[in-house]
Design a protein around this motif. Structure first.
Motif, PDB file in Angstrom:
ATOM      1  N   LYS A   1       1.086  36.653   3.202  1.00  0.00           N
ATOM      2  CA  LYS A   1       1.234  36.374   4.628  1.00  0.00           C
ATOM      3  C   LYS A   1       0.199  37.181   5.397  1.00  0.00           C
ATOM      4  O   LYS A   1      -0.175  38.267   4.989  1.00  0.00           O
ATOM      5  CB  LYS A   1       2.638  36.765   5.090  1.00  0.00           C
ATOM      6  CG  LYS A   1       3.734  35.969   4.424  1.00  0.00           C
ATOM      7  CD  LYS A   1       5.098  36.504   4.825  1.00  0.00           C
ATOM      8  CE  LYS A   1       6.195  35.827   4.035  1.00  0.00           C
ATOM      9  NZ  LYS A   1       7.500  36.469   4.256  1.00  0.00           N
ATOM     10  N   HIS A   2      -0.254  36.647   6.500  1.00  0.00           N
ATOM     11  CA  HIS A   2      -1.243  37.338   7.328  1.00  0.00           C
ATOM     12  C   HIS A   2      -0.633  37.688   8.680  1.00  0.00           C
ATOM     13  O   HIS A   2       0.202  36.971   9.197  1.00  0.00           O
ATOM     14  CB  HIS A   2      -2.484  36.465   7.510  1.00  0.00           C
ATOM     15  CG  HIS A   2      -3.174  36.162   6.223  1.00  0.00           C
ATOM     16  ND1 HIS A   2      -3.737  34.948   5.951  1.00  0.00           N
ATOM     17  CD2 HIS A   2      -3.354  36.898   5.106  1.00  0.00           C
ATOM     18  CE1 HIS A   2      -4.267  34.950   4.735  1.00  0.00           C
ATOM     19  NE2 HIS A   2      -4.036  36.129   4.202  1.00  0.00           N
ATOM     20  N   GLY A   3      -1.056  38.820   9.239  1.00  0.00           N
ATOM     21  CA  GLY A   3      -0.611  39.218  10.560  1.00  0.00           C
ATOM     22  C   GLY A   3       0.793  39.788  10.600  1.00  0.00           C
ATOM     23  O   GLY A   3       1.421  39.796  11.659  1.00  0.00           O
ATOM     24  N   VAL A   4       1.293  40.276   9.467  1.00  0.00           N
ATOM     25  CA  VAL A   4       2.645  40.827   9.414  1.00  0.00           C
ATOM     26  C   VAL A   4       2.631  42.296   9.842  1.00  0.00           C
ATOM     27  O   VAL A   4       1.824  43.078   9.349  1.00  0.00           O
ATOM     28  CB  VAL A   4       3.229  40.715   7.978  1.00  0.00           C
ATOM     29  CG1 VAL A   4       4.580  41.403   7.890  1.00  0.00           C
ATOM     30  CG2 VAL A   4       3.318  39.257   7.555  1.00  0.00           C
ATOM     31  N   ASN A   5       3.513  42.652  10.746  1.00  0.00           N
ATOM     32  CA  ASN A   5       3.678  44.038  11.163  1.00  0.00           C
ATOM     33  C   ASN A   5       4.756  44.657  10.276  1.00  0.00           C
ATOM     34  O   ASN A   5       5.919  44.267  10.364  1.00  0.00           O
ATOM     35  CB  ASN A   5       4.079  44.104  12.635  1.00  0.00           C
ATOM     36  CG  ASN A   5       4.238  45.523  13.144  1.00  0.00           C
ATOM     37  OD1 ASN A   5       4.289  46.488  12.379  1.00  0.00           O
ATOM     38  ND2 ASN A   5       4.333  45.644  14.449  1.00  0.00           N
ATOM     39  N   ILE A   6       4.390  45.597   9.421  1.00  0.00           N
ATOM     40  CA  ILE A   6       5.364  46.221   8.522  1.00  0.00           C
ATOM     41  C   ILE A   6       6.054  47.407   9.186  1.00  0.00           C
ATOM     42  O   ILE A   6       6.876  48.074   8.562  1.00  0.00           O
ATOM     43  CB  ILE A   6       4.718  46.643   7.176  1.00  0.00           C
ATOM     44  CG1 ILE A   6       3.643  47.701   7.382  1.00  0.00           C
ATOM     45  CG2 ILE A   6       4.202  45.429   6.432  1.00  0.00           C
ATOM     46  CD1 ILE A   6       3.163  48.354   6.098  1.00  0.00           C
TER      47      ILE A   6
ATOM     48  N   ILE B   1      -1.633  51.676   7.532  1.00  0.00           N
ATOM     49  CA  ILE B   1      -1.435  50.922   6.293  1.00  0.00           C
ATOM     50  C   ILE B   1      -1.850  49.492   6.593  1.00  0.00           C
ATOM     51  O   ILE B   1      -1.214  48.811   7.400  1.00  0.00           O
ATOM     52  CB  ILE B   1       0.024  50.929   5.802  1.00  0.00           C
ATOM     53  CG1 ILE B   1       0.543  52.341   5.601  1.00  0.00           C
ATOM     54  CG2 ILE B   1       0.149  50.105   4.514  1.00  0.00           C
ATOM     55  CD1 ILE B   1       2.039  52.416   5.307  1.00  0.00           C
ATOM     56  N   LEU B   2      -2.933  49.055   5.982  1.00  0.00           N
ATOM     57  CA  LEU B   2      -3.393  47.670   6.101  1.00  0.00           C
ATOM     58  C   LEU B   2      -3.293  47.061   4.713  1.00  0.00           C
ATOM     59  O   LEU B   2      -3.748  47.664   3.734  1.00  0.00           O
ATOM     60  CB  LEU B   2      -4.834  47.612   6.594  1.00  0.00           C
ATOM     61  CG  LEU B   2      -5.114  48.252   7.945  1.00  0.00           C
ATOM     62  CD1 LEU B   2      -6.616  48.302   8.197  1.00  0.00           C
ATOM     63  CD2 LEU B   2      -4.411  47.496   9.045  1.00  0.00           C
TER      64      LEU B   2
END
Length: 131
Positions: free
Chosen positions: A94-99, A86-87
């Motif tokens: 926000k950028h670079g968030v690990n969900i 999932i990207l």
């Protein structure tokens, strides 16, 4: 990707859904490593202009319809992994968030529903994490 980009320019609100089936149907299941790689390169070239055309609050989610479209280098035509990537991207997000690893694919549906001010019976939205 060209049709997706054109639709983004024509449709100012609502949901646009695109299924880029060639990765799976033409290359993954046919064990065509070179074709798969070429298709990924073409996708990469067309992704940047699409991102640049997005409005500030647009949301793009890139995923797969099932666990790893058969890795063309995998020894069988079966799916080689059970999780889907999932990207997500939003110009003002926000950028670079690990969900993290999600419990269900319904999380994407709930995220999309919340993005439009709604909700569905299942899933947990990750929209607050990425906005």
């Amino acid at each position: 990707m060209q049709k997706l980009h054109a639709t983004l320019g024509e449709q100012k609100t609502g949901l646009v859904f695109a299924n880029l089936v060639d990765f799976d149907m033409l290359y993954g299941h046919r064990k065509d490593v070179e074709g798969f790689a070429k298709s990924l390169e073409e996708f990469d070239l067309l992704l940047a202009p699409l991102l640049e055309a997005m409005a500030p609050l647009d949301l793009l989610i890139i995923t797969a319809d099932h666990g790893c479209d058969p890795d063309p280098a995998w020894p069988t035509t079966d799916h080689s992994r059970e999780y889907v990537p999932i990207l997500s991207y939003s110009p003002e997000g926000k950028h670079g968030v690990n969900i993290g690893v999600r419990e269900t694919l319904a999380d994407m549906g709930q995220t999309i529903a919340e993005n439009f001010g709604g909700s569905i019976p299942h899933g947990k939205s990750f929209l607050p994490m990425i906005r």
